[in-house]
Design a protein around this motif. Structure first.
Motif, PDB file in Angstrom:
ATOM      1  N   GLU A   5      -2.587 -10.968   9.374  1.00 48.85           N
ATOM      2  CA  GLU A   5      -3.964 -10.472   9.406  1.00 48.85           C
ATOM      3  C   GLU A   5      -4.318 -10.001   8.005  1.00 48.85           C
ATOM      4  O   GLU A   5      -3.463  -9.478   7.283  1.00 48.85           O
ATOM      5  N   ALA A   6      -5.564 -10.196   7.631  1.00 49.12           N
ATOM      6  CA  ALA A   6      -6.009  -9.829   6.287  1.00 49.12           C
ATOM      7  C   ALA A   6      -7.468  -9.394   6.331  1.00 49.12           C
ATOM      8  O   ALA A   6      -8.168  -9.628   7.319  1.00 49.12           O
ATOM      9  N   PHE A   7      -7.910  -8.736   5.272  1.00 52.53           N
ATOM     10  CA  PHE A   7      -9.331  -8.404   5.164  1.00 52.53           C
ATOM     11  C   PHE A   7      -9.829  -8.776   3.777  1.00 52.53           C
ATOM     12  O   PHE A   7      -9.049  -8.996   2.848  1.00 52.53           O
ATOM     13  N   LEU A   8     -11.166  -8.884   3.653  1.00 55.05           N
ATOM     14  CA  LEU A   8     -11.795  -9.349   2.417  1.00 55.05           C
ATOM     15  C   LEU A   8     -12.906  -8.383   2.036  1.00 55.05           C
ATOM     16  O   LEU A   8     -14.087  -8.669   2.222  1.00 55.05           O
ATOM     17  N   PRO A   9     -12.572  -7.215   1.524  1.00 54.31           N
ATOM     18  CA  PRO A   9     -13.619  -6.233   1.231  1.00 54.31           C
ATOM     19  C   PRO A   9     -14.578  -6.713   0.150  1.00 54.31           C
ATOM     20  O   PRO A   9     -14.153  -7.177  -0.909  1.00 54.31           O
ATOM     21  N   ALA A  10     -15.871  -6.619   0.431  1.00 57.17           N
ATOM     22  CA  ALA A  10     -16.875  -7.022  -0.551  1.00 57.17           C
ATOM     23  C   ALA A  10     -16.778  -6.159  -1.799  1.00 57.17           C
ATOM     24  O   ALA A  10     -16.896  -6.654  -2.921  1.00 57.17           O
ATOM     25  N   VAL A  11     -16.580  -4.877  -1.597  1.00 61.36           N
ATOM     26  CA  VAL A  11     -16.364  -3.943  -2.703  1.00 61.36           C
ATOM     27  C   VAL A  11     -14.867  -3.687  -2.784  1.00 61.36           C
ATOM     28  O   VAL A  11     -14.282  -3.123  -1.849  1.00 61.36           O
ATOM     29  N   PRO A  12     -14.202  -4.135  -3.859  1.00 60.27           N
ATOM     30  CA  PRO A  12     -12.738  -4.001  -3.914  1.00 60.27           C
ATOM     31  C   PRO A  12     -12.298  -2.546  -3.828  1.00 60.27           C
ATOM     32  O   PRO A  12     -12.858  -1.677  -4.493  1.00 60.27           O
ATOM     33  N   LEU A  13     -11.308  -2.318  -2.998  1.00 63.78           N
ATOM     34  CA  LEU A  13     -10.850  -0.951  -2.739  1.00 63.78           C
ATOM     35  C   LEU A  13      -9.642  -0.561  -3.571  1.00 63.78           C
ATOM     36  O   LEU A  13      -9.347   0.634  -3.725  1.00 63.78           O
ATOM     37  N   TYR A  14      -8.923  -1.542  -4.102  1.00 66.49           N
ATOM     38  CA  TYR A  14      -7.681  -1.252  -4.813  1.00 66.49           C
ATOM     39  C   TYR A  14      -7.770  -1.764  -6.249  1.00 66.49           C
ATOM     40  O   TYR A  14      -8.331  -2.840  -6.502  1.00 66.49           O
ATOM     41  N   PRO A  15      -7.197  -1.010  -7.205  1.00 64.20           N
ATOM     42  CA  PRO A  15      -7.183  -1.486  -8.593  1.00 64.20           C
ATOM     43  C   PRO A  15      -6.528  -2.860  -8.695  1.00 64.20           C
ATOM     44  O   PRO A  15      -5.545  -3.151  -8.010  1.00 64.20           O
ATOM     45  N   GLY A  16      -7.103  -3.704  -9.552  1.00 67.11           N
ATOM     46  CA  GLY A  16      -6.549  -5.033  -9.759  1.00 67.11           C
ATOM     47  C   GLY A  16      -7.016  -6.076  -8.766  1.00 67.11           C
ATOM     48  O   GLY A  16      -6.573  -7.225  -8.835  1.00 67.11           O
ATOM     49  N   THR A  17      -7.912  -5.705  -7.845  1.00 71.63           N
ATOM     50  CA  THR A  17      -8.406  -6.671  -6.857  1.00 71.63           C
ATOM     51  C   THR A  17      -9.878  -6.984  -7.121  1.00 71.63           C
ATOM     52  O   THR A  17     -10.594  -6.225  -7.781  1.00 71.63           O
ATOM     53  N   ARG A  18     -10.331  -8.118  -6.574  1.00 70.28           N
ATOM     54  CA  ARG A  18     -11.675  -8.627  -6.814  1.00 70.28           C
ATOM     55  C   ARG A  18     -12.514  -8.550  -5.538  1.00 70.28           C
ATOM     56  O   ARG A  18     -11.967  -8.467  -4.431  1.00 70.28           O
ATOM     57  N   PRO A  19     -13.844  -8.625  -5.673  1.00 67.24           N
ATOM     58  CA  PRO A  19     -14.694  -8.681  -4.475  1.00 67.24           C
ATOM     59  C   PRO A  19     -14.340  -9.891  -3.610  1.00 67.24           C
ATOM     60  O   PRO A  19     -14.106 -10.985  -4.114  1.00 67.24           O
ATOM     61  N   TYR A  20     -14.290  -9.659  -2.333  1.00 67.01           N
ATOM     62  CA  TYR A  20     -14.013 -10.691  -1.333  1.00 67.01           C
ATOM     63  C   TYR A  20     -12.624 -11.322  -1.501  1.00 67.01           C
ATOM     64  O   TYR A  20     -12.366 -12.393  -0.946  1.00 67.01           O
ATOM     65  N   GLN A  21     -11.741 -10.681  -2.223  1.00 69.85           N
ATOM     66  CA  GLN A  21     -10.377 -11.195  -2.321  1.00 69.85           C
ATOM     67  C   GLN A  21      -9.652 -10.954  -0.993  1.00 69.85           C
ATOM     68  O   GLN A  21      -9.777  -9.895  -0.387  1.00 69.85           O
ATOM     69  N   THR A  22      -8.908 -11.941  -0.550  1.00 69.61           N
ATOM     70  CA  THR A  22      -8.172 -11.806   0.705  1.00 69.61           C
ATOM     71  C   THR A  22      -6.945 -10.928   0.484  1.00 69.61           C
ATOM     72  O   THR A  22      -6.086 -11.233  -0.333  1.00 69.61           O
ATOM     73  N   ILE A  23      -6.887  -9.839   1.245  1.00 65.18           N
ATOM     74  CA  ILE A  23      -5.786  -8.880   1.126  1.00 65.18           C
ATOM     75  C   ILE A  23      -5.046  -8.834   2.464  1.00 65.18           C
ATOM     76  O   ILE A  23      -5.522  -8.231   3.431  1.00 65.18           O
ATOM     77  N   PRO A  24      -3.865  -9.467   2.572  1.00 66.26           N
ATOM     78  CA  PRO A  24      -3.105  -9.382   3.826  1.00 66.26           C
ATOM     79  C   PRO A  24      -2.543  -7.978   4.014  1.00 66.26           C
ATOM     80  O   PRO A  24      -2.073  -7.359   3.055  1.00 66.26           O
ATOM     81  N   PHE A  25      -2.604  -7.488   5.253  1.00 61.46           N
ATOM     82  CA  PHE A  25      -2.164  -6.121   5.508  1.00 61.46           C
ATOM     83  C   PHE A  25      -1.216  -6.015   6.715  1.00 61.46           C
ATOM     84  O   PHE A  25      -0.660  -4.948   6.975  1.00 61.46           O
ATOM     85  N   GLN A  26      -1.026  -7.102   7.442  1.00 65.78           N
ATOM     86  CA  GLN A  26      -0.234  -7.015   8.672  1.00 65.78           C
ATOM     87  C   GLN A  26       0.430  -8.348   8.960  1.00 65.78           C
ATOM     88  O   GLN A  26      -0.159  -9.404   8.738  1.00 65.78           O
ATOM     89  N   TRP A  27       1.686  -8.275   9.405  1.00 64.29           N
ATOM     90  CA  TRP A  27       2.318  -9.466   9.960  1.00 64.29           C
ATOM     91  C   TRP A  27       3.000  -9.132  11.263  1.00 64.29           C
ATOM     92  O   TRP A  27       3.411  -7.986  11.506  1.00 64.29           O
ATOM     93  N   SER A  28       3.086 -10.150  12.113  1.00 65.43           N
ATOM     94  CA  SER A  28       3.829 -10.047  13.369  1.00 65.43           C
ATOM     95  C   SER A  28       4.812 -11.200  13.401  1.00 65.43           C
ATOM     96  O   SER A  28       4.487 -12.320  12.998  1.00 65.43           O
ATOM     97  N   LEU A  29       6.024 -10.922  13.870  1.00 66.72           N
ATOM     98  CA  LEU A  29       7.081 -11.937  13.870  1.00 66.72           C
ATOM     99  C   LEU A  29       7.870 -11.869  15.169  1.00 66.72           C
ATOM    100  O   LEU A  29       8.547 -10.882  15.443  1.00 66.72           O
ATOM    101  N   HIS A  30       7.741 -12.910  15.979  1.00 69.00           N
ATOM    102  CA  HIS A  30       8.621 -13.050  17.146  1.00 69.00           C
ATOM    103  C   HIS A  30       9.827 -13.908  16.762  1.00 69.00           C
ATOM    104  O   HIS A  30       9.700 -14.821  15.936  1.00 69.00           O
ATOM    105  N   ARG A  31      10.937 -13.612  17.366  1.00 73.51           N
ATOM    106  CA  ARG A  31      12.192 -14.323  17.088  1.00 73.51           C
ATOM    107  C   ARG A  31      12.761 -14.818  18.408  1.00 73.51           C
ATOM    108  O   ARG A  31      12.893 -14.058  19.370  1.00 73.51           O
ATOM    109  N   VAL A  32      13.063 -16.120  18.472  1.00 78.39           N
ATOM    110  CA  VAL A  32      13.707 -16.696  19.655  1.00 78.39           C
ATOM    111  C   VAL A  32      14.992 -17.350  19.193  1.00 78.39           C
ATOM    112  O   VAL A  32      14.972 -18.279  18.378  1.00 78.39           O
TER     113      VAL A  32
END
Length: 496
Positions: free
Chosen positions: A302-329
């Motif tokens: 899962e990721a978000f694309l903030p129009a106004v960059p929230l973190y130093p070094g990031t750009r407007p609408y840059q895709t920032i992944p924030f979550q992963w889920s991993l099932h193992r079989v």
């Protein structure tokens, strides 16, 4: 046309797209509500407020939309006051058209500059129609314009350590020449729209691709209510021209498409399944699934694309992944689950990446995904963190995309013309559902939820609730992949 009915920028643009949309927007009552926090409208308002910082000393005309006469009078007073360098939401009216100009900037020798603020990262073609209407009204209101600009988000801007620089966040583009071209015929178009609004009922206009270009119409369900459930518009990768061919033949239903009508192999499958209700399973499905395991991992981001960059070094609408889920079989069929959900107060990308690398280390099992999205994000992360590039590339080489297998190898009527995980998994695995997830049940709501936390708009209790919902949603996606893969394995060995 009754005195109460008038045109605005938004109404005019609705009419440019579709006269039926214009009529319904004006005549079908709806309750106006403040935009929801994190919505596109809310983001647009935030960016509009940021643009005000470019014009120090500017004054806001804060009368509400229903106080237009008062707003026009206040605008006139501010224009007469030479100490006011700019007016925000300046109000004008001419010929039954009401407009609010985002920024009216005072220039030299009695001239003004019109500044249209947009939250997009580029100047889009339909912006010129919006601007042209404003020029039309301003000219007839006696405003001398010498400059017309669109201020849009500069997607190349990189946020620094000290916060946002408004001057560099926006890009100014002169659009006067193109907007002037759109003035040709505007009187005729306005006349057409006024005539439309005077009709006793909405004009009959066939729904098609224009309903989603440049905006998705809010009346889509109303206008398509009489269409068959297998309307040809729903056929994947089916052009407007092909739909028109079928319409000329009197065909609206996918199930009624003639056998001799040219379709792609996938479209033929969808037509046949829709006709006979019998699921399609490719004869070589088993071979297509070679290399997918189990044993295997099942991964979703899962990721978000903030129009106004929230973190130093990031750009407007840059895709920032924030979550992963991993099932193992594992090879015995035992199932386990791991996940990662970042804290929202700092750039999550490095921890996101490092935790994923760590949990996948030590095996060479395939990592099953459902689209090329994860590969795209990992490739970007490898470029961002060169020291992690080698292990990231090892993960990329293990990715196995299940979506093309489903698209080409299986079709069920319950897919409802889409092979997305949210359609395919519940169709083949009745125990899989997204209906119980509540406020976060798709990627858009997940992105908005994390933005609410990252931007400081969610209090402690709300953040706790959103984090729980985010974990449940992302876990459901990878669980759906597990169950879908199991169902495909069963289908691959079952006689047709």
């Amino acid at each position: 046309m009754p005195n109460a009915i008038y045109l605005t920028k938004s109404r005019y643009m609705a009419g440019v797209q579709c006269l039926r949309r214009l009529w319904l927007n004006v005549h079908v009552p709806f309750d106006w509500e403040e935009p929801e926090s994190g919505s596109l409208e809310d983001v647009g308002l935030e960016i509009g407020r940021m643009a005000h910082l470019l014009f120090p000393g500017g004054v806001l005309v804060d009368e509400k939309p229903w106080e237009h006469s008062a707003a026009v009078a206040r605008t006139a007073a501010l224009m007469a006051d030479r100490t006011v360098p700019a007016i925000f939401e300046a109000a004008f009216q001419y010929g039954g058209v009401r407009i609010r100009v985002d920024v009216l900037e005072r220039l030299s020798r009695g001239y003004w500059g019109m500044r249209e603020v947009k939250s997009s990262g580029e100047v889009k073609d339909h912006f010129h129609d919006d601007v042209a209407l404003q020029i039309h009204v301003l000219r007839h209101s006696g405003v001398r314009l010498s400059s017309v600009q669109v201020l849009h988000v500069n997607k190349d801007y990189v946020r620094g350590q000290r916060g946002i620089s408004s001057a560099r966040f926006f890009r100014r583009v002169d659009v006067k020449t193109e907007a002037r071209k759109r003035l040709k015929g505007i009187d005729m178009r306005l006349k057409e729209q006024r005539a439309c609004l005077s009709l006793p009922q909405a004009p009959e206009i066939e729904p098609d691709g224009h309903c989603h270009d440049p905006y998705s119409c809010e009346h889509w369900e109303r206008c398509t209510a009489s269409k068959p459930t297998d309307w040809v518009f729903h056929m994947p990768n089916f052009s407007a021209a092909r739909c028109a061919e079928l319409k000329a033949l009197g065909v609206e239903s996918i199930s009624k498409i003639p056998d001799d009508f040219r379709l792609s192999p996938r479209q033929n499958v969808i037509r046949d399944v829709t006709q006979n209700g019998k699921p399609f399973v490719a004869s070589d499905l088993s071979e297509r699934l070679d290399g997918f395991g189990p044993p295997a991992f099942y991964l979703d981001f899962e990721a978000f694309l903030p129009a106004v960059p929230l973190y130093p070094g990031t750009r407007p609408y840059q895709t920032i992944p924030f979550q992963w889920s991993l099932h193992r079989v594992d090879s015995e069929g035992a199932i386990s689950h791991r996940d990662f959900l970042a804290e929202a107060d700092s750039d999550p990308r490095r921890q996101f990446t490092a935790t994923l690398i760590a949990v996948l280390k030590g095996t060479k099992w395939p990592v099953i995904v459902y689209s090329s999205y994860e590969q795209t994000r990992l490739t970007a992360l490898a470029a961002t963190f060169p020291d992690l590039a080698k292990p990231i590339r090892r993960v990329i080489r293990r990715l196995s995309d299940l979506l093309p297998i489903v698209r080409s190898g299986v079709y069920h009527s319950a897919f409802e013309f889409s092979s997305s995980i949210k359609n395919a998994a519940p169709a083949l695995c009745p125990d899989v559902t997204y209906d119980d997830l509540g406020e976060i049940a798709d990627g858009t709501s997940a992105s908005t939820a994390f933005w609410l936390m990252a931007s400081g708009r969610a209090d402690t209790a709300t953040s706790a609730r959103l984090r729980s919902s985010l974990r449940a949603y992302c876990r459901r996606d990878t669980w759906a992949m597990v169950r879908l893969h199991q169902a495909l394995n069963i289908l691959s060995v079952r006689p047709n």
